[in-house]
Design a protein around this motif. Structure first.
Motif, PDB file in Angstrom:
ATOM      1  N   GLU A   1      -7.237  11.526  -8.898  1.00 50.50           N
ATOM      2  CA  GLU A   1      -7.948  10.267  -9.102  1.00 50.50           C
ATOM      3  C   GLU A   1      -7.178   9.098  -8.500  1.00 50.50           C
ATOM      4  OE1 GLU A   1     -10.279   7.884 -12.692  1.00 50.50           O
ATOM      5  OE2 GLU A   1      -8.789   9.423 -13.178  1.00 50.50           O
ATOM      6  N   ILE A   2      -5.880   9.130  -8.658  1.00 49.86           N
ATOM      7  CA  ILE A   2      -5.048   8.084  -8.069  1.00 49.86           C
ATOM      8  C   ILE A   2      -5.136   8.134  -6.547  1.00 49.86           C
ATOM      9  CG2 ILE A   2      -2.671   7.323  -7.707  1.00 49.86           C
ATOM     10  CD1 ILE A   2      -2.059   8.112 -10.562  1.00 49.86           C
ATOM     11  N   ILE A   3      -5.061   9.336  -6.001  1.00 50.42           N
ATOM     12  CA  ILE A   3      -5.145   9.484  -4.548  1.00 50.42           C
ATOM     13  C   ILE A   3      -6.466   8.943  -4.021  1.00 50.42           C
ATOM     14  CG2 ILE A   3      -5.292  11.165  -2.666  1.00 50.42           C
ATOM     15  CD1 ILE A   3      -3.297  12.898  -4.199  1.00 50.42           C
TER      16      ILE A   3
ATOM     17  N   ASN B   1      -8.526   6.744  -5.391  1.00 51.65           N
ATOM     18  CA  ASN B   1      -8.814   5.330  -5.655  1.00 51.65           C
ATOM     19  C   ASN B   1      -7.759   4.353  -5.151  1.00 51.65           C
ATOM     20  OD1 ASN B   1     -11.230   5.960  -7.011  1.00 51.65           O
ATOM     21  ND2 ASN B   1     -10.150   6.295  -8.938  1.00 51.65           N
ATOM     22  N   TYR B   2      -6.519   4.829  -4.940  1.00 48.43           N
ATOM     23  CA  TYR B   2      -5.459   3.867  -4.658  1.00 48.43           C
ATOM     24  C   TYR B   2      -4.576   4.183  -3.459  1.00 48.43           C
ATOM     25  CZ  TYR B   2      -6.728   1.936  -9.146  1.00 48.43           C
ATOM     26  OH  TYR B   2      -7.431   1.372 -10.170  1.00 48.43           O
ATOM     27  N   ILE B   3      -4.543   5.425  -3.001  1.00 50.77           N
ATOM     28  CA  ILE B   3      -3.684   5.751  -1.874  1.00 50.77           C
ATOM     29  C   ILE B   3      -4.346   5.315  -0.572  1.00 50.77           C
ATOM     30  CG2 ILE B   3      -2.506   7.606  -0.641  1.00 50.77           C
ATOM     31  CD1 ILE B   3      -1.414   6.938  -3.464  1.00 50.77           C
ATOM     32  N   ASP B   4      -3.544   4.740   0.334  1.00 47.33           N
ATOM     33  CA  ASP B   4      -4.027   4.231   1.623  1.00 47.33           C
ATOM     34  C   ASP B   4      -5.019   3.093   1.475  1.00 47.33           C
ATOM     35  OD1 ASP B   4      -2.513   5.585   3.467  1.00 47.33           O
ATOM     36  OD2 ASP B   4      -3.868   7.293   3.605  1.00 47.33           O
ATOM     37  N   LYS B   5      -4.886   2.335   0.392  1.00 48.15           N
ATOM     38  CA  LYS B   5      -5.675   1.117   0.200  1.00 48.15           C
ATOM     39  C   LYS B   5      -4.707  -0.034  -0.043  1.00 48.15           C
ATOM     40  CE  LYS B   5      -9.959   3.112  -1.608  1.00 48.15           C
ATOM     41  NZ  LYS B   5      -9.687   4.490  -1.204  1.00 48.15           N
ATOM     42  N   LEU B   6      -5.103  -1.216   0.357  1.00 46.68           N
ATOM     43  CA  LEU B   6      -4.252  -2.377   0.144  1.00 46.68           C
ATOM     44  C   LEU B   6      -4.321  -2.783  -1.326  1.00 46.68           C
ATOM     45  CD1 LEU B   6      -2.379  -4.145   1.806  1.00 46.68           C
ATOM     46  CD2 LEU B   6      -4.265  -5.736   2.146  1.00 46.68           C
ATOM     47  N   LEU B   7      -3.160  -2.899  -1.952  1.00 51.05           N
ATOM     48  CA  LEU B   7      -3.058  -3.168  -3.381  1.00 51.05           C
ATOM     49  C   LEU B   7      -2.228  -4.415  -3.627  1.00 51.05           C
ATOM     50  CD1 LEU B   7      -2.044   0.488  -4.374  1.00 51.05           C
ATOM     51  CD2 LEU B   7      -4.372  -0.436  -4.354  1.00 51.05           C
ATOM     52  N   TYR B   8      -2.275  -4.897  -4.862  1.00 50.21           N
ATOM     53  CA  TYR B   8      -1.389  -5.994  -5.242  1.00 50.21           C
ATOM     54  C   TYR B   8      -1.218  -6.014  -6.756  1.00 50.21           C
ATOM     55  CZ  TYR B   8      -5.196  -8.953  -7.061  1.00 50.21           C
ATOM     56  OH  TYR B   8      -6.246  -9.459  -7.800  1.00 50.21           O
ATOM     57  N   PHE B   9      -0.134  -6.651  -7.217  1.00 55.21           N
ATOM     58  CA  PHE B   9       0.089  -6.871  -8.639  1.00 55.21           C
ATOM     59  C   PHE B   9      -0.545  -8.202  -9.020  1.00 55.21           C
ATOM     60  CE2 PHE B   9       3.672  -4.131  -7.491  1.00 55.21           C
ATOM     61  CZ  PHE B   9       3.649  -3.190  -8.505  1.00 55.21           C
ATOM     62  N   ASP B  10      -1.429  -8.192 -10.022  1.00 53.21           N
ATOM     63  CA  ASP B  10      -2.043  -9.458 -10.424  1.00 53.21           C
ATOM     64  C   ASP B  10      -1.102 -10.225 -11.353  1.00 53.21           C
ATOM     65  OD1 ASP B  10      -2.222  -8.313 -12.917  1.00 53.21           O
ATOM     66  OD2 ASP B  10      -4.416  -8.241 -12.966  1.00 53.21           O
TER      67      ASP B  10
ATOM     68  N   ASP C   1      -2.379   5.157 -19.342  1.00 55.06           N
ATOM     69  CA  ASP C   1      -3.642   5.863 -19.405  1.00 55.06           C
ATOM     70  C   ASP C   1      -4.632   5.379 -18.357  1.00 55.06           C
ATOM     71  OD1 ASP C   1      -3.873   3.381 -20.518  1.00 55.06           O
ATOM     72  OD2 ASP C   1      -5.265   3.998 -22.110  1.00 55.06           O
ATOM     73  N   THR C   2      -4.218   4.465 -17.502  1.00 58.27           N
ATOM     74  CA  THR C   2      -5.098   3.958 -16.456  1.00 58.27           C
ATOM     75  C   THR C   2      -4.807   4.706 -15.161  1.00 58.27           C
ATOM     76  OG1 THR C   2      -3.547   2.257 -15.735  1.00 58.27           O
ATOM     77  CG2 THR C   2      -5.050   1.673 -17.512  1.00 58.27           C
ATOM     78  N   PRO C   3      -5.779   4.775 -14.253  1.00 54.52           N
ATOM     79  CA  PRO C   3      -5.598   5.587 -13.045  1.00 54.52           C
ATOM     80  C   PRO C   3      -4.676   4.977 -12.009  1.00 54.52           C
ATOM     81  CG  PRO C   3      -7.693   4.451 -12.969  1.00 54.52           C
ATOM     82  CD  PRO C   3      -7.115   4.212 -14.335  1.00 54.52           C
TER      83      PRO C   3
ATOM     84  N   PHE D   1       0.849  -1.185   0.000  1.00 50.85           N
ATOM     85  CA  PHE D   1       0.000   0.000   0.000  1.00 50.85           C
ATOM     86  C   PHE D   1       0.883   1.232   0.000  1.00 50.85           C
ATOM     87  CE2 PHE D   1       0.913  -0.321   4.456  1.00 50.85           C
ATOM     88  CZ  PHE D   1       0.787   0.962   4.983  1.00 50.85           C
ATOM     89  N   ILE D   2       0.322   2.335  -0.446  1.00 53.14           N
ATOM     90  CA  ILE D   2       1.060   3.588  -0.520  1.00 53.14           C
ATOM     91  C   ILE D   2       0.446   4.558   0.473  1.00 53.14           C
ATOM     92  CG2 ILE D   2       1.848   5.473  -2.015  1.00 53.14           C
ATOM     93  CD1 ILE D   2       1.239   3.601  -4.401  1.00 53.14           C
ATOM     94  N   PRO D   3       1.101   4.822   1.593  1.00 51.90           N
ATOM     95  CA  PRO D   3       0.536   5.755   2.575  1.00 51.90           C
ATOM     96  C   PRO D   3       0.541   7.176   2.046  1.00 51.90           C
ATOM     97  CG  PRO D   3       2.754   5.098   3.208  1.00 51.90           C
ATOM     98  CD  PRO D   3       2.386   4.258   2.032  1.00 51.90           C
TER      99      PRO D   3
END
Length: 319
Positions: free
Chosen positions: A47-49, A51-60, A193-195, A22-24
């Motif tokens: 938009e990135i902030i 939808n994706y900041i401070d959320k648990l993410l992973y590479f598929d 071009d993706t968020p 995740f990205i704090p």
């Protein structure tokens, strides 16, 4: 013959696949992060902030970044990752036996750097979680610990089978190397071009807010805050890592140090400014460990702190 870049990239891809992170938000304002983003003329969009900041993410499996909806996704794939990395080790042994010394060294050096980067990143993520709360209902640090164990075993296997140690990397270099590798990878560019990715800042850059370091004395809720700050600087400026955490816990226990959510990064910077050095240990080495009252080392440290700080006659009285 398969292109050497393709061989290396395929090996590295197995490290990245299903890696959770995740990205704090606090990290975005860090001076080192801002410097790196500016160097590459990159910005993080709103938009990135959102939808994706401070959320648990992973590479598929396709190396696209996704929001992790369930821990089971990564837990299930970690066993597969261990198997894939075992296969990587076999491939490295084969490359050592079949490629020239210079060629193998080039592949191995770049590969092992990525293993060390992601292994070290696991430690950073564990520490960062305690600093910046992510949008998850459970503590995800067990995922990072599991990833760390898998990568550490891989490093041990490489040392055992190839006879070369993995080495170390400065945590301050991690962000730069990750961004650099991301900018250089074709699959990242194709997804620009993706968020989910950093995008080039073609427009005029927004004015960056200066990083303001809060003086250490402002964390102290005591009428003698300036004197306490001076004594800490004089007697404990050589403290770093866990020993600095002991000092923090002692001050909190004495109810003269107040930390709220989000303050860990701030006080980390304050200690650097107070001690006039960057060498106080990474954030994870200070806040990524638990301190127990029965810890014999903590008890010994408390005695030392008490002998010095008790010289302030009203030390225990809050203002």
């Amino acid at each position: 013959m398969e292109d050497l870049n393709s061989i290396l990239q395929n090996l590295i891809d197995e490290i990245v696949k299903n890696f959770s992170f995740f990205i704090p938000y606090d990290a975005l304002a860090h001076e080192n992060t801002q410097r790196i983003l500016n160097f590459y003329n990159l910005k993080v969009t709103d938009e990135i902030i959102d939808n994706y900041i401070d959320k648990l993410l992973y590479f598929d499996e396709d190396l696209k970044i996704k929001v992790l909806e369930s821990y089971d996704i990564v837990v299930g794939y970690n066993a597969l990752k261990a198997s894939k990395l075992d296969n990587n080790c076999f491939q490295l042994v084969h490359l050592k036996d079949t490629k020239g010394k210079a060629t193998f060294k080039l592949i191995f050096t770049k590969y092992i750097e990525q293993v060390v980067i992601y292994s070290t990143l696991c430690d950073m993520l564990i520490g960062a979680f305690y600093e910046s709360y992510s949008d998850t209902t459970k503590n995800p640090t067990f995922l990072f610990e599991q990833q760390k164990k898998i990568l550490q075993k891989h490093l041990n296997d490489i040392e055992s089978n190839i006879g070369v140690k993995g080495g170390n990397i400065n945590e301050d270099e991690i962000i730069g190397k990750l961004i650099n590798s991301s900018v250089a990878k074709p699959y990242i560019k194709e997804q620009s071009d993706t968020p989910v990715n950093f995008v080039n800042n073609e427009a005029k850059s927004d004015a960056k807010k200066p990083v303001v370091i809060k003086p250490f004395r402002e964390f102290i809720v005591h009428k003698n805050n300036i004197e306490i700050e001076e004594i800490i600087k004089k007697h404990f400026s050589d403290h770093k890592g866990i020993s600095l955490r002991y000092l923090i816990e002692y001050l909190k226990e004495r109810r003269v140090l107040l930390l709220i959510h989000g303050d860990q990064t701030k006080i980390h910077s304050s200690f650097k400014a107070l001690f006039e050095t960057e060498d106080i240990g990474a954030l994870s080495s200070i806040f990524g460990v638990k301190v127990f009252n029965a810890d014999i080392n903590y008890l010994k440290s408390k005695d030392v702190f008490g002998r010095v700080l008790d010289k302030l006659t009203s030390f225990e009285e809050k203002e």
